[in-house]
Design a protein around this motif. Structure first.
Motif, PDB file in Angstrom:
ATOM      1  N   PRO A 193       0.732  -1.126  -0.020  1.00 60.65           N
ATOM      2  CA  PRO A 193      -0.022   0.113   0.057  1.00 60.65           C
ATOM      3  C   PRO A 193       0.861   1.190   0.032  1.00 60.65           C
ATOM      4  CG  PRO A 193      -0.145  -1.029   2.096  1.00 60.65           C
ATOM      5  CD  PRO A 193       0.540  -2.213   1.073  1.00 60.65           C
ATOM      6  N   ILE A 194       2.026   1.408   0.652  1.00 65.13           N
ATOM      7  CA  ILE A 194       2.799   2.326   0.829  1.00 65.13           C
ATOM      8  C   ILE A 194       3.329   2.808  -0.931  1.00 65.13           C
ATOM      9  CG2 ILE A 194       4.912   3.325   1.958  1.00 65.13           C
ATOM     10  CD1 ILE A 194       2.248   3.068   3.565  1.00 65.13           C
ATOM     11  N   THR A 195       3.911   1.522  -1.418  1.00 61.96           N
ATOM     12  CA  THR A 195       4.196   1.836  -2.595  1.00 61.96           C
ATOM     13  C   THR A 195       3.202   2.270  -3.688  1.00 61.96           C
ATOM     14  OG1 THR A 195       5.546  -0.140  -2.413  1.00 61.96           O
ATOM     15  CG2 THR A 195       5.227   0.425  -4.548  1.00 61.96           C
ATOM     16  N   LEU A 196       1.865   1.672  -3.413  1.00 67.18           N
ATOM     17  CA  LEU A 196       0.805   2.224  -4.592  1.00 67.18           C
ATOM     18  C   LEU A 196       0.457   3.737  -4.114  1.00 67.18           C
ATOM     19  CD1 LEU A 196      -1.661  -0.616  -3.981  1.00 67.18           C
ATOM     20  CD2 LEU A 196      -0.073  -0.148  -5.778  1.00 67.18           C
ATOM     21  N   PHE A 197       0.635   4.162  -2.983  1.00 65.13           N
ATOM     22  CA  PHE A 197       0.276   5.638  -2.483  1.00 65.13           C
ATOM     23  C   PHE A 197       1.392   6.575  -3.040  1.00 65.13           C
ATOM     24  CE2 PHE A 197      -2.330   4.032   1.600  1.00 65.13           C
ATOM     25  CZ  PHE A 197      -3.257   3.716   0.381  1.00 65.13           C
ATOM     26  N   THR A 198       2.622   6.004  -2.953  1.00 62.12           N
ATOM     27  CA  THR A 198       3.847   6.920  -3.402  1.00 62.12           C
ATOM     28  C   THR A 198       3.969   6.894  -5.054  1.00 62.12           C
ATOM     29  OG1 THR A 198       5.091   5.851  -1.308  1.00 62.12           O
ATOM     30  CG2 THR A 198       6.516   7.072  -3.125  1.00 62.12           C
ATOM     31  N   GLU A 199       3.628   5.907  -5.448  1.00 60.66           N
ATOM     32  CA  GLU A 199       3.706   5.869  -6.982  1.00 60.66           C
ATOM     33  C   GLU A 199       2.572   6.904  -7.467  1.00 60.66           C
ATOM     34  OE1 GLU A 199       5.511   4.326  -9.431  1.00 60.66           O
ATOM     35  OE2 GLU A 199       6.269   2.326  -8.795  1.00 60.66           O
ATOM     36  N   ALA A 200       1.548   6.728  -6.544  1.00 58.91           N
ATOM     37  CA  ALA A 200       0.294   7.964  -7.094  1.00 58.91           C
ATOM     38  C   ALA A 200       0.981   9.332  -6.956  1.00 58.91           C
ATOM     39  CB  ALA A 200      -0.788   7.690  -6.191  1.00 58.91           C
ATOM     40  N   VAL A 201       1.823   9.693  -5.849  1.00 60.94           N
ATOM     41  CA  VAL A 201       2.168  11.031  -5.666  1.00 60.94           C
ATOM     42  C   VAL A 201       3.506  11.407  -6.562  1.00 60.94           C
ATOM     43  CG1 VAL A 201       2.995  12.494  -3.870  1.00 60.94           C
ATOM     44  CG2 VAL A 201       1.048  10.956  -3.240  1.00 60.94           C
ATOM     45  N   ARG A 232      -8.259   7.565   6.238  1.00 60.46           N
ATOM     46  CA  ARG A 232      -6.821   7.577   6.992  1.00 60.46           C
ATOM     47  C   ARG A 232      -5.774   7.295   5.682  1.00 60.46           C
ATOM     48  NH1 ARG A 232      -9.657   5.432  11.197  1.00 60.46           N
ATOM     49  NH2 ARG A 232      -9.168   6.040  13.350  1.00 60.46           N
ATOM     50  N   ALA A 233      -6.295   6.727   4.718  1.00 59.73           N
ATOM     51  CA  ALA A 233      -5.258   6.259   3.577  1.00 59.73           C
ATOM     52  C   ALA A 233      -5.176   7.832   3.032  1.00 59.73           C
ATOM     53  CB  ALA A 233      -5.842   5.467   2.625  1.00 59.73           C
ATOM     54  N   ALA A 234      -6.079   8.576   2.691  1.00 60.90           N
ATOM     55  CA  ALA A 234      -5.823  10.012   1.996  1.00 60.90           C
ATOM     56  C   ALA A 234      -4.985  10.637   2.985  1.00 60.90           C
ATOM     57  CB  ALA A 234      -7.361  10.771   2.012  1.00 60.90           C
ATOM     58  N   GLU A 289      -1.306  12.227   1.848  1.00 57.36           N
ATOM     59  CA  GLU A 289      -1.007  13.883   1.999  1.00 57.36           C
ATOM     60  C   GLU A 289       0.228  13.905   3.032  1.00 57.36           C
ATOM     61  OE1 GLU A 289      -4.379  15.250   4.087  1.00 57.36           O
ATOM     62  OE2 GLU A 289      -5.610  15.531   2.269  1.00 57.36           O
ATOM     63  N   ASN A 290       0.680  12.812   3.857  1.00 58.60           N
ATOM     64  CA  ASN A 290       2.037  13.065   4.497  1.00 58.60           C
ATOM     65  C   ASN A 290       3.083  12.674   3.386  1.00 58.60           C
ATOM     66  OD1 ASN A 290       1.225  13.477   6.906  1.00 58.60           O
ATOM     67  ND2 ASN A 290       0.624  11.434   7.455  1.00 58.60           N
ATOM     68  N   ILE A 291       2.802  11.728   2.530  1.00 59.43           N
ATOM     69  CA  ILE A 291       3.717  11.379   1.632  1.00 59.43           C
ATOM     70  C   ILE A 291       4.090  12.650   0.456  1.00 59.43           C
ATOM     71  CG2 ILE A 291       4.306  10.122  -0.513  1.00 59.43           C
ATOM     72  CD1 ILE A 291       2.691   7.758   0.967  1.00 59.43           C
ATOM     73  N   ARG A 292       3.075  13.295   0.072  1.00 61.79           N
ATOM     74  CA  ARG A 292       3.044  14.392  -0.804  1.00 61.79           C
ATOM     75  C   ARG A 292       3.874  15.664  -0.122  1.00 61.79           C
ATOM     76  NH1 ARG A 292      -2.047  17.669   0.117  1.00 61.79           N
ATOM     77  NH2 ARG A 292      -0.940  18.055   2.173  1.00 61.79           N
ATOM     78  N   ASP A 293       3.661  15.778   1.330  1.00 64.89           N
ATOM     79  CA  ASP A 293       4.553  16.982   2.128  1.00 64.89           C
ATOM     80  C   ASP A 293       6.006  16.562   2.200  1.00 64.89           C
ATOM     81  OD1 ASP A 293       2.049  18.105   2.333  1.00 64.89           O
ATOM     82  OD2 ASP A 293       1.644  17.509   4.560  1.00 64.89           O
ATOM     83  N   ALA A 347      -1.261  14.119  -5.872  1.00 66.09           N
ATOM     84  CA  ALA A 347      -1.970  13.851  -4.454  1.00 66.09           C
ATOM     85  C   ALA A 347      -3.184  14.280  -4.500  1.00 66.09           C
ATOM     86  CB  ALA A 347      -1.182  14.617  -3.209  1.00 66.09           C
ATOM     87  N   GLU A 348      -3.465  15.605  -4.873  1.00 59.90           N
ATOM     88  CA  GLU A 348      -4.896  16.064  -4.861  1.00 59.90           C
ATOM     89  C   GLU A 348      -5.826  15.152  -5.670  1.00 59.90           C
ATOM     90  OE1 GLU A 348      -7.489  20.135  -5.963  1.00 59.90           O
ATOM     91  OE2 GLU A 348      -5.270  19.890  -6.544  1.00 59.90           O
ATOM     92  N   GLN A 349      -5.234  14.776  -6.973  1.00 60.36           N
ATOM     93  CA  GLN A 349      -6.297  13.704  -7.475  1.00 60.36           C
ATOM     94  C   GLN A 349      -6.166  12.335  -6.792  1.00 60.36           C
ATOM     95  OE1 GLN A 349      -4.819  13.534 -11.840  1.00 60.36           O
ATOM     96  NE2 GLN A 349      -4.056  15.454 -11.785  1.00 60.36           N
ATOM     97  N   PHE A 350      -5.340  11.959  -6.316  1.00 61.77           N
ATOM     98  CA  PHE A 350      -5.497  10.466  -5.611  1.00 61.77           C
ATOM     99  C   PHE A 350      -6.590  10.621  -4.350  1.00 61.77           C
ATOM    100  CE2 PHE A 350      -4.129   6.658  -3.600  1.00 61.77           C
ATOM    101  CZ  PHE A 350      -4.116   5.761  -4.591  1.00 61.77           C
TER     102      PHE A 350
END
Length: 330
Positions: free
Chosen positions: A44-52, A169-171, A175-179, A196-199
């Motif tokens: 999940p961390i990989t997915l979120f980071t890829e998105a950002v 919480r995933a959102a 946002e933490n990854i974005r920052d 990040a905004e789109q995701f």
């Protein structure tokens, strides 16, 4: 995890020999890459980071997608990845208990570590209850999922780490990854922010979708194999029970008796198994109780292909909710 720690010194030596023999390798890779080198921990961390990250950064998973954090054993190549990385993104909350020793062995003084759990409201790993580090919407204060300590002990930290299974919480994690990426790489700040905004917009839509779909089942109980579903259940006013605390554990006779009683009391139609467990742990129990087994994927593992596609999160979570309705539906 003890085997991880015991091998770190040897791996550090190997890494030192490799570094001495090929001092220019990392620099060459950096000039050919998109930008900063980002290492993530698990799926999940990989997915979120890829998105950002989008086109702004190269993302590499430390833990192969087909392995969960509980099964990971570090290798010299993992130390190489960390030593050459600019950023490391983790879930936090004790999910990656091996990281501190690994980071120390990598000896990368410039490594920026992003803890995606920062500021996220947590639930205690044993005994239930909330720990308010920061604000969150009031929904959580009124619908606390059942969460019990079954006497096995727990190898996570004080708080349940499975925050990614709650889209809200995933959102916050996104946002933490974005920052963190904006701070580490200001040159692509707008890209990180837009991605990040789109995701996060899609995550909020997913939460709305699930809220409506699960509203008829408010207060219902479901049973999963291991203890991962409390945040998800909490978000949608459900009650989560489980057979074992951690996926590598074997259920005791007491566990089986407790779950059997819960299934009979709740009228549950199916038990929720997991991809990495298959049906073996629930087969006999399901047969005895006359219920089915359906899959709920906690996203701790996946295929190499799925790990590169952020949309995997939405696909898997919708699959989970559809199966959950089969389990608890009227």
């Amino acid at each position: 995890m003890a085997s991880v720690f015991s091998r770190l010194s040897a791996m550090s030596l190997l890494l030192g020999l490799v570094a001495c023999g090929a001092p220019g390798v990392n620099n060459t890779d950096a000039t050919e890459s998109k930008g900063v080198k980002v290492v993530t921990t698990f799926l999940p961390i990989t997915l979120f980071t890829e998105a950002v990250a989008g086109d702004c950064a190269d993302v590499t998973a430390l833990i192969p997608p087909n392995l969960g954090p509980h099964d990971f054993q570090a290798t010299p190549s993992d130390l190489t990845d960390l030593s050459g990385a600019n950023v490391l993104v983790k879930n936090g909350l004790g999910m990656e208990e091996f990281l501190d020793d690994l980071i120390s062995s990598a000896e990368n003084k410039d490594l920026v570590v992003i803890d995606s759990s920062t500021g996220v409201k947590t639930i205690k790993a044993a005994g239930g209850g909330h720990h308010d580090d920061h604000h969150d919407d009031h929904h959580d204060d009124h619908h606390v999922a059942e969460h019990h300590d079954h006497g096995h002990g727990h190898s996570h930290g004080e708080y349940d780490p499975h925050i990614w299974l709650d889209p809200v919480r995933a959102a916050q994690q996104v946002e933490n990854i974005r920052d963190g990426l904006v701070k580490a790489d200001p040159s692509c700040a707008e890209g990180y922010k837009n991605n990040a905004e789109q995701f996060t917009a899609k995550l909020k839509e997913l939460n709305t979708e699930f809220t409506e779909k699960l509203k008829p089942y408010s207060g219902k109980t479901f049973v999963a194999f291991h203890d991962f579903a409390t945040y998800f259940a909490n978000r949608y006013s459900l009650k989560a029970e489980f057979l074992v605390d951690l996926p590598e554990m074997n259920p005791s006779p007491a566990d089986l008796q407790r779950v059997a009683a819960q299934v009979k009391a709740s009228g549950l139609k199916a038990l929720l198994s997991e991809p990495q467990e298959g049906k073996r742990s629930f087969n006999a129990l399901a047969k005895d109780l006359g219920v089915n087994i359906v899959e709920f994927n906690p996203l701790e593992t996946g295929s190499a292909e799925s790990a590169k596609v952020p949309g995997t999160y939405f696909e898997v979570m919708r699959f989970n909710v559809n199966n959950l309705v089969k389990a608890i539906g009227d």
